[in-house]
Write a protein that holds these residues in place. Structure first.
Motif, short mmCIF file in Angstrom:
data_model
loop_
_atom_site.label_atom_id
_atom_site.label_comp_id
_atom_site.label_asym_id
_atom_site.label_seq_id
_atom_site.Cartn_x
_atom_site.Cartn_y
_atom_site.Cartn_z
N THR A 32 23.97 88.19 34.18
CA THR A 32 24.69 87.21 33.39
C THR A 32 26.19 87.46 33.52
O THR A 32 26.63 88.59 33.75
CB THR A 32 24.29 87.28 31.91
N ASP B 102 28.07 86.44 30.98
CA ASP B 102 28.47 86.49 29.58
C ASP B 102 28.58 87.95 29.15
O ASP B 102 27.59 88.61 28.85
CB ASP B 102 27.45 85.74 28.71
N GLN C 298 29.85 89.33 26.46
CA GLN C 298 29.54 89.64 25.06
C GLN C 298 28.04 89.82 24.85
O GLN C 298 27.60 90.73 24.13
CB GLN C 298 30.09 88.52 24.16
#
Length: 335
Positions: A159, A161, A163
């Motif tokens: 991923t 992302d 966070q």
């Protein structure tokens, strides 16, 4: 309207074509008797007239002319293929797929990592801290996470992302995958993750953090590294803690070095937080970011809308005229 463009603007030279046809092509004529009576000759003789060829020209109504003109303009405009620019879109080309393999065996709970201020951290918490810094510097890469102990499992697929990735890393706790270290199985699972990646990157990197020797994998770490090398996967290994006192038994640094050498990568020893930071800094230099993004506005073609309008107009008019004729016939029949 955002920058209306025509792919074939020369198509508009066809606009005056109906006028030219009207001027230079004569109307269709048909010969037929206007009236049939058995005494037609007597009537002409009585009126002192001779037979003549009569011509009748059907003239369209104003709204019919308007519909023809509008339809022709829409058709010609569709032939010119108009288009407008859509909303801004961003295309991202990610640089590397980096898969982190984190050891969760019981020895990773050992609090023997010293920080710059003199405090101590467990090996797992030290690894989490340095991973947070490492990830923050590499916004263009995609990261995956495998946790291993007695068995290996995927904590996070690849991923971009950060966070989400960091939050799932934070959930990792020692012992949740067992107390031993199955490093070979973890590398094997990592290879499988790369193979099943729906959007594979040309640069595939695996970073292993462990503090003990392999204690019972189905596939030996060196054998797994050979398979990874054949698939172009680099494996950087970081041995955490003193290699003579860590893990279930003293770490075999020859195996650690061999795993990295087979995949054209490097192995590191980190006995404290500073050494761990240096290891990741060096990996960051050896595997620099390869990320690019481009913004663009796609062209949205409009020609099929124009054709759809023409078809809809003619369908409505045809339906209206058909219904009108049906009502007229009904009125005549009622009379």
């Amino acid at each position: 309207m955002d920058q209306l463009e025509f792919a074939y603007p020369w198509a508009f030279i066809l606009l005056p074509l109906p006028v030219l046809v009207y001027w230079f092509v004569p109307a269709y004529r048909s010969r037929e008797d206007a009236i049939k009576v058995p005494f037609f000759t007597e009537i002409l003789r009585a009126l002192n007239e001779t037979p003549k060829v009569a011509a009748g020209l059907l003239s369209p109504k104003h709204w019919q002319r308007g519909m023809l003109i509008l339809s022709w303009m829409l058709i010609v405009s569709a032939l010119a293929k108009p288009s407008i620019l859509g909303e801004v879109q961003t295309r991202e080309d990610f640089g590397r797929d980096v898969l982190m393999l984190v050891d969760l065996s019981g020895s990773m709970d050992e609090a023997d990592f010293t920080t710059a201020d003199g405090s101590t951290l467990t090996r797992l918490n030290a690894a989490k801290n340095v991973l947070k810094t490492f990830i923050a510097k590499r916004s263009g890469d995609r990261f995956g996470l495998i946790l291993f102990g007695d068995a290996a499992f995927i904590q996070t697929p690849f991923t971009a992302d950060q966070q989400v990735w960091l939050s799932l890393l934070e959930e990792a706790q020692t012992g949740m995958a067992g107390q031993s270290t199955h490093l070979g199985d973890a590398i094997g699972l990592g290879i499988k993750v790369f193979e099943q990646n729906p959007q594979p990157s040309e640069q595939q990197v695996m970073i292993v953090l462990t503090d003990g020797n392999d204690t019972g994998s189905f596939v030996e770490p060196v054998d797994a590294a050979k398979i990874a090398a054949a698939r172009g996967i680099k494996i950087y290994t970081i041995a955490m803690g003193d290699p003579t006192h860590v893990g279930e038994q003293p770490m075999d640094m020859e195996v650690v070095q061999r795993v990295s050498q087979l995949t054209q990568a490097r192995a590191f020893i980190a006995i404290d937080q500073a050494e761990l930071d240096k290891a990741y800094q060096l990996i960051d230099k050896l595997e620099p970011q390869q990320y690019s993004s481009a913004s663009f506005r796609p062209k949205i073609t409009l020609h099929y809308y124009l054709i759809a309008i023409v078809l809809a107009l003619h369908l409505l008019i045809f339906s209206w005229m058909t219904l009108r004729q049906m009502f007229s016939r009904a009125e005549v029949a009622n009379e």
